[in-house]
Design an enzyme around this catalytic site. Structure first.
Site, short mmCIF file in Angstrom:
data_model
loop_
_atom_site.label_atom_id
_atom_site.label_comp_id
_atom_site.label_asym_id
_atom_site.label_seq_id
_atom_site.Cartn_x
_atom_site.Cartn_y
_atom_site.Cartn_z
N CYS A 301 0.83 -1.21 0.00
CA CYS A 301 0.00 0.00 0.00
C CYS A 301 0.86 1.26 0.00
O CYS A 301 1.85 1.35 0.73
CB CYS A 301 -0.91 0.00 1.22
SG CYS A 301 -2.17 1.29 1.16
N ARG A 397 -12.86 0.86 -5.01
CA ARG A 397 -12.44 0.77 -3.61
C ARG A 397 -11.78 2.07 -3.15
O ARG A 397 -11.82 2.44 -2.00
CB ARG A 397 -11.46 -0.40 -3.45
CG ARG A 397 -11.09 -0.69 -2.01
CD ARG A 397 -10.17 -1.91 -1.91
NE ARG A 397 -10.07 -2.37 -0.55
CZ ARG A 397 -9.22 -1.88 0.34
NH1 ARG A 397 -8.41 -0.90 0.00
NH2 ARG A 397 -9.18 -2.37 1.57
#
Length: 486
Positions: A301, A397
Site C-alpha cells: 500500500c 475501492r
C-alpha cells in the site's frame, strides 16, 4: 502562537508494531494450554484469530477453504463478476458438506465431453447420472479418460449403491470403504436423488478437527463487496455467505455510510465494515458487527505516501478498539503484520483478530501466479490500489471508479512478488505457534486475557535492531523468520 503550529504541538504520537514490545509477566500459562479462539461478529467464532485479505492475489475459494479448515476465515475478493463470486462462495460451502444437496448431475444421453466440462467448471471429479429424477449411474474422470465423443451411458458405472437421507457419518464411511467407492447418492423414499456424499468430504471432516463450520456443517466463508454494490451483497447473502465484508479504502465516507446502512437492512449475513483508522469513524458505523482497522499499513500500500494520510497501525488499532468497546463492536487489525509477534501485539492493543495479505500471498492456495526468479519460486502479489488491480475493477475501492479513465488512475498500491511459502497450513502453524508463545510470556490463557494483561514498552531504533538477530551470519533460515528482505 498560530493555529498551524498548534496543530503540530497537539499531534498525538503514533506507534506501529516495530515501535513496541510486550513486557513478560509472572505466569503459570504454557503455550500448549492457551485458547486462541476468538469472536469477530456476534454469530461467527473462529478457532484462530486470522482472516485472509480480500485481495485478488490472496483469497479466492481455495484460500477460503484452507483458512476455514485451519480455524480461520477467508474473505473472497470482489474483483470479479457477481456470478463468479457467488459461485466461489458456493464452492467453499460445498467443500465439506456431509450431504451435498445442490448436486450437479448429467443425463445418460449426454456426451462425455459435456460431462468433463461440468466437472471442470464445478471443480468436481464425478457426476451422478440421472434419468427421470432417478439415479441410473455414476461417471467419473477416470471413466472418461481419453474416450472423447462417447455417450455417458456407454461409460458410466451402472450398479449404483444409494443411501437414505437419515444416513450417519460413520455408516456412510463404512459403506464406501467396504465397496471401494468414492460417492454415495442420497435418495428419498421414492428413490429421487436429493443429495450426494463423497469420500473426500468425509475424510476432510475427520482430518480438519479445528475447522470452523456453520450450523449445517459447512465451512464458514466471507466475501467482500463495495459499499455501493447492494445487488452483489444480496446475491452473496442468498448463496449462504456467513459474513459480508464491506471493502473500501475509507469507510468513513458519508455517502458510503448511507449506502452501507441500506445494504445492512437487506442482508442476513453478519456485517463487517472497513477500513478506518480514526475512532470517530466508529460513532458512524455502529450498524456494523465489526470494524476493520488499517489505512496504509500494508506492504503493497502507498496510501500514506501518495495521499499523506494514515495512522501507524498499533495506535490506530488501540484508538479504534477503545471506541468500539463502547458500542460492543469487534475489531479486526488489517495490514502491517510481518511476523507472528505482530499478531500478539495487535491483539494486546485491542484487536479481536488480524487480517493477513503478504504472509498468505506466497502460499500454494493463493491465486497469484507463480514465477521463478534466479532459481527461486515466488508468487505475484499486488495491492488492490495498484494500477493492475484498479484496471481489473478495483478502482471503486479508492473512489476512482466509473468516471476515471484508465490512464488517469492514481494508484495507491504497488505490484510485485513474494517468496513462495508452502501451504496455508504450514504458514498458519508457525503464526499460531508464535501467538501461543507470546500469550505464554504474558500469562494470557485466552484472547480476552491477552487484551487485559498485555503491557507495552516503547522501544528505540536501537531496541529494534537489538530485537532482531545480529552479529551473526545466519546459515539456516527459520520457517518463521525469512532471510529475504524487500
Amino acid at each position: 502562537m498560530g493555529k498551524f503550529v498548534e496543530k503540530l504541538e497537539k499531534a498525538i504520537k503514533g506507534y506501529t508494531f516495530d515501535d513496541v514490545l510486550l513486557i513478560p509477566q509472572a505466569t503459570e500459562v504454557e503455550p500448549k494450554d492457551v485458547d486462541v479462539s476468538t469472536r469477530i461478529t456476534p454469530n461467527v467464532k473462529l478457532n484462530i484469530p486470522i482472516l485472509s485479505a480480500a485481495m485478488d492475489t490472496v483469497t479466492e475459494w481455495e484460500m477460503a477453504v484452507a483458512m476455514a479448515r485451519e480455524g480461520g476465515l477467508g474473505v473472497i475478493h470482489r474483483n470479479m463478476g457477481i456470478e463468479e463470486q457467488v459461485e466461489q462462495v458456493k464452492r467453499v460451502k460445498r467443500a465439506e458438506r456431509l450431504i451435498v444437496e445442490d448436486v450437479i448431475t448429467i443425463a445418460p444421453d449426454e456426451t462425455v465431453d459435456f460431462a468433463l466440462f461440468l466437472m471442470e467448471k464445478h471443480g468436481i471429479d464425478g457426476l451422478p447420472v440421472v434419468e427421470d429424477e432417478k439415479v441410473v449411474g455414476i461417471i467419473t474422470k477416470k471413466d472418461i479418460a481419453a474416450r472423447e465423443g462417447k455417450l455417458v451411458k456407454e461409460l458410466m458405472t451402472k450398479e449404483v449403491i444409494t443411501v437414505p437421507e437419515s444416513i450417519e457419518v460413520e455408516e456412510a464411511l463404512k459403506i464406501m470403504i467396504e465397496n471401494r467407492i468414492d460417492r454415495l447418492p442420497v435418495v428419498d423414499e421414492r428413490g429421487k436423488l436429493v443429495g450426494l456424499i463423497t469420500m473426500s468430504d468425509l475424510v476432510a471432516r475427520k482430518k480438519y478437527k479445528n475447522a470452523v463450520r456453520d450450523e449445517n456443517g459447512e465451512l464458514l466463508v466471507a466475501a467482500a463487496v463495495s459499499p455501493f454494490d447492494i445487488k452483489r451483497a444480496i446475491e452473496l447473502d442468498k448463496a449462504g455467505v456467513d459474513v459480508i465484508v464491506v471493502d473500501t479504502a475509507h469507510a468513513h465516507n458519508l455517502k458510503a455510510i448511507k449506502s452501507m446502512k441500506e445494504m445492512r437492512q437487506k442482508v442476513d449475513a453478519d456485517f463487517i465494515v472497513g477500513n478506518i483508522a480514526n475512532p470517530k469513524a466508529v460513532d458512524d458505523l455502529t450498524f456494523a458487527d465489526a470494524v476493520k482497522v488499517g489505512i496504509g499499513p500494508g506492504s503493497i500500500c502507498t496510501t500514506r505516501i501518495v495521499a499523506g494520510v494514515g495512522v501507524p497501525q498499533i495506535t490506530a488499532v488501540a484508538m479504534v478498539a477503545d471506541r468500539a468497546q463502547e458500542y460492543g463492536l469487534y475489531v479486526i487489525a488489517d495490514g502491517g503484520i510481518r511476523y507472528s509477534g505482530d499478531i500478539v501485539k495487535a491483539i494486546a492493543a485491542g484487536a479481536d483478530a488480524v487480517m493477513l495479505g503478504n504472509l498468505l500471498a506466497g502460499t500454494k492456495e493463493a491465486p497469484g501466479k507463480e514465477v521463478i526468479i534466479n532459481g527461486r519460486k515466488y508468487k505475484q502479489y499486488r495491492g488492490m490500489g495498484s494500477l493492475g488491480a484498479m484496471m481489473k475493477g478495483g478502482a471503486e475501492r479508492y473512489y476512482q471508479g466509473g468516471y476515471m479513465k484508465t490512464r488517469k488512475f492514481v494508484p495507491e498500491g504497488v505490484e510485485g512478488v513474494v517468496p513462495y511459502r508452502g501451504t496455508v497450513s504450514e504458514v498458519l502453524y508457525q503464526l499460531v505457534g508464535g501467538l501461543k508463545a507470546g500469550m505464554g510470556y504474558v500469562g494470557a490463557r485466552n484472547i480476552r486475557e491477552l487484551k487485559e494483561k498485555g503491557e507495552f514498552v516503547i522501544i528505540t531504533h536501537a531496541g529494534i535492531k537489538e530485537s532482531h538477530p545480529h552479529d551473526i551470519i545466519i546459515t539456516n533460515e527459520a520457517p518463521n523468520y525469512p532471510l529475504e528482505k524487500f
